[in-house]
Design an enzyme around this catalytic site. Structure first.
Site, mmCIF file in Angstrom:
data_model
loop_
_atom_site.group_PDB
_atom_site.id
_atom_site.type_symbol
_atom_site.label_atom_id
_atom_site.label_comp_id
_atom_site.label_asym_id
_atom_site.label_seq_id
_atom_site.Cartn_x
_atom_site.Cartn_y
_atom_site.Cartn_z
ATOM 1 N N TYR A 188 3.776 6.668 10.003
ATOM 2 C CA TYR A 188 2.961 5.505 9.634
ATOM 3 C C TYR A 188 3.803 4.439 8.930
ATOM 4 O O TYR A 188 3.677 3.258 9.222
ATOM 5 C CB TYR A 188 1.790 5.923 8.739
ATOM 6 C CG TYR A 188 0.712 4.864 8.630
ATOM 7 C CD1 TYR A 188 0.737 3.927 7.603
ATOM 8 C CD2 TYR A 188 -0.310 4.777 9.551
ATOM 9 C CE1 TYR A 188 -0.232 2.948 7.499
ATOM 10 C CE2 TYR A 188 -1.292 3.795 9.467
ATOM 11 C CZ TYR A 188 -1.242 2.873 8.434
ATOM 12 O OH TYR A 188 -2.205 1.890 8.348
ATOM 13 N N TYR A 243 -9.332 5.315 7.507
ATOM 14 C CA TYR A 243 -9.486 5.661 8.926
ATOM 15 C C TYR A 243 -10.580 6.728 9.003
ATOM 16 O O TYR A 243 -10.413 7.812 8.453
ATOM 17 C CB TYR A 243 -8.174 6.195 9.493
ATOM 18 C CG TYR A 243 -7.089 5.157 9.696
ATOM 19 C CD1 TYR A 243 -6.269 4.774 8.638
ATOM 20 C CD2 TYR A 243 -6.894 4.569 10.935
ATOM 21 C CE1 TYR A 243 -5.274 3.822 8.812
ATOM 22 C CE2 TYR A 243 -5.903 3.608 11.130
ATOM 23 C CZ TYR A 243 -5.103 3.246 10.065
ATOM 24 O OH TYR A 243 -4.125 2.295 10.246
ATOM 25 N N HIS A 276 0.847 -1.203 0.000
ATOM 26 C CA HIS A 276 0.000 0.000 0.000
ATOM 27 C C HIS A 276 0.876 1.245 0.000
ATOM 28 O O HIS A 276 1.738 1.403 0.853
ATOM 29 C CB HIS A 276 -0.930 0.007 1.223
ATOM 30 C CG HIS A 276 -2.108 -0.902 1.062
ATOM 31 N ND1 HIS A 276 -3.181 -0.877 1.912
ATOM 32 C CD2 HIS A 276 -2.373 -1.875 0.156
ATOM 33 C CE1 HIS A 276 -4.070 -1.782 1.531
ATOM 34 N NE2 HIS A 276 -3.602 -2.397 0.472
ATOM 35 N N LYS A 306 1.030 -0.052 15.120
ATOM 36 C CA LYS A 306 2.425 -0.121 15.566
ATOM 37 C C LYS A 306 2.758 -1.326 16.442
ATOM 38 O O LYS A 306 3.935 -1.612 16.667
ATOM 39 C CB LYS A 306 2.792 1.164 16.326
ATOM 40 C CG LYS A 306 2.812 2.385 15.437
ATOM 41 C CD LYS A 306 3.864 2.274 14.364
ATOM 42 C CE LYS A 306 3.821 3.394 13.370
ATOM 43 N NZ LYS A 306 4.245 2.946 12.026
ATOM 44 N N PRO A 331 -4.275 0.265 18.755
ATOM 45 C CA PRO A 331 -4.017 -0.204 17.379
ATOM 46 C C PRO A 331 -4.173 0.854 16.292
ATOM 47 O O PRO A 331 -3.895 0.572 15.132
ATOM 48 C CB PRO A 331 -5.074 -1.302 17.216
ATOM 49 C CG PRO A 331 -6.168 -0.933 18.162
ATOM 50 C CD PRO A 331 -5.473 -0.290 19.336
#
Ligand code: APR
Ligand code: PHB
Length: 395
Positions: A389, A205, A76, A301, A297
């Site tokens: 990220y 998200y 991704h 990580k 979550p």
């Protein structure tokens, strides 16, 4: 008959941390014995997250367990943030000079590690009960445990505490020697796994007045969704139809339209907590992964932090056995914690940005939207999110 009474590194826990450490040390000719409380089937059957940083993928390649990942994982180059009914893409690759994330379930990572350990004759003791660590403040630490065949003692040079948050190794430390930092969030995540095509090619998200929602996946035909729920929520109270309705209500219109639903394969509630135990080393006992720290979550990580701990710990143990050095053992806790706290900060920030807090005021809700708007409209802010990220460097 392999001598199961002596080894170089005694590892407690056959989760990703313990298995990865055992594999990396084996490839350097360093012996380990892994003591795991649960059965092999249980270890292989656990459903957990699945977004891997580039650093973790490099670790798995170094451990020679990345063949299947290289064939089956999804790469991704971005993620999406959705709020106020609109979706905004964060170009991870473009903002970080080419870094991406790899979507590959933790269940698959564990499966590949167990297969590699078994192929190399790794010593994995499942259903090891009453594991206890002794004398790790001396240079002759021991582990005792019980299996069907009775009581056993394992003498070793070092103990690696890779037994997760509820494990025994952190608990066996002197109370006054440990500093614990914790934040428990007033909500949980209700997760659902389904054999349905993902609603989007990348993760979404979602910040929504009804609460957070995450659209994730395991493959092009298996999806993983999460909705924010009460901390004491029961999965049984959520028939599939109720879950799908609530998820759809929290998604932007086009995603809600495109959502493919189906029977759940797995459904469970996870609490959200930030936790760090310091230091991560006591004499000859070294904590790694969830045994030392937990992240909510939201930043994906947890697994990646376990891998970075094992980067530092495996390097230190290899330097000890190959060069007689103990400087890296001495700096392990500090080096690992520096990266742990940055990931804790990022995970707390993503959680604060994307969830609805029970005590949040209309002013708080506006601030959240303003910060989200800033993140998607400022290259500097989007870059800060992106570089965290995809994973900050190990050093
Ligand atoms: N004796 C032996 N084994 C134990 C004991 C014990 N007393 N207590 C726990 N274990 C085992 C558990 O059964 C589990 O298999 O230790 C293992 C710990 O594994 P994880 O909890 O997966 O921890 P870790 O390997 O550090 O991986 C961290 O897992 O939970 C996710 O989000 C987390 O992704 C992160 C990753
Ligand atoms: C998951 O796929 O389970 C997942 C992905 C990203 C997260 C958390 C969980 O932040």
């Amino acid at each position: 008959m392999t001598d199961m009474t002596r080894t170089q590194v005694g590892v407690v826990g056959a989760g990703p941390s313990g298995l990865l450490l055992s594999q990396l040390l084996h490839l350097q000719g360093i012996e380990t014995v892994v003591l795991e409380r649960r059965s092999r089937d249980y270890v292989l059957g656990r459903i957990r997250a699945g977004v891997l940083e580039q650093g973790m993928v490099e670790m798995l390649k170094r451990a020679q367990v990345a063949d299947r990942l290289s064939r089956e994982a999804l790469i991704h180059e971005g993620i999406e943030l959705a709020f106020a009914g609109r979706r905004h893409r964060i170009d991870l690759k473009g903002l970080t000079g080419g870094s991406v994330v790899t979507v590959y379930g933790q269940t698959e990572v564990t499966r590949d590690l167990v297969a590699a350990r078994e192929a190399l004759g790794g010593q994995l003791v499942y259903e090891a009960n009453d594991v206890a660590a002794h004398d790790f403040d001396s240079d002759k630490p021991r582990l005792t445990y019980r299996v069907d065949s009775g009581e056993h003692e394992l003498r070793c040079d070092f103990i690696a505490g890779c037994d997760g948050f509820h494990g025994v190794t952190r608990q066996s430390l002197p109370r006054d020697a440990l500093r614990a930092y914790e934040r428990v969030y007033p909500f949980g995540w209700l997760g659902l796994l389904s054999e349905t095509p993902p609603v989007s090619d990348e993760l979404i998200y979602n910040n929504h007045e009804r609460g957070f929602a995450l659209c994730s996946m395991r493959s092009r035909h298996r999806s993983r969704y999460y909705i924010q729920c009460a901390a004491d929520e029961k999965a049984e109270a959520w028939p599939d139809a109720r879950f799908w309705d609530e998820l759809r209500a929290r998604l932007p219109a086009d995603a809600a339209e495109a959502l493919a639903t189906g029977p759940s394969i797995e459904k469970s509630v996870a609490p959200l907590r930030s936790f760090v135990a310091e230091p991560m080393r006591f004499g000859r006992l070294f904590l790694a992964g969830d045994a030392a720290h937990i992240v909510p979550p939201t930043g994906a990580k947890g697994l990646n932090l376990a891998a970075s701990d094992i980067h530092f710990l495996s390097r230190a143990l290899i330097a000890f056995y190959e060069e007689g050095r103990d400087d890296l053992l001495d700096s392990y806790s500090e080096a690992a914690l520096r990266r742990v706290w940055k990931a804790e900060r990022f995970s707390w920030w993503m959680t604060s940005l994307l969830h609805r807090f029970p005590d949040s005021s209309p002013f708080d809700a506006r601030l959240q939207l303003a910060e989200l708007d800033y993140v998607v409209s400022s290259r500097a802010a989007a870059t800060a999110l992106a570089e965290n990220y995809v994973g900050l460097p190990y050093e």
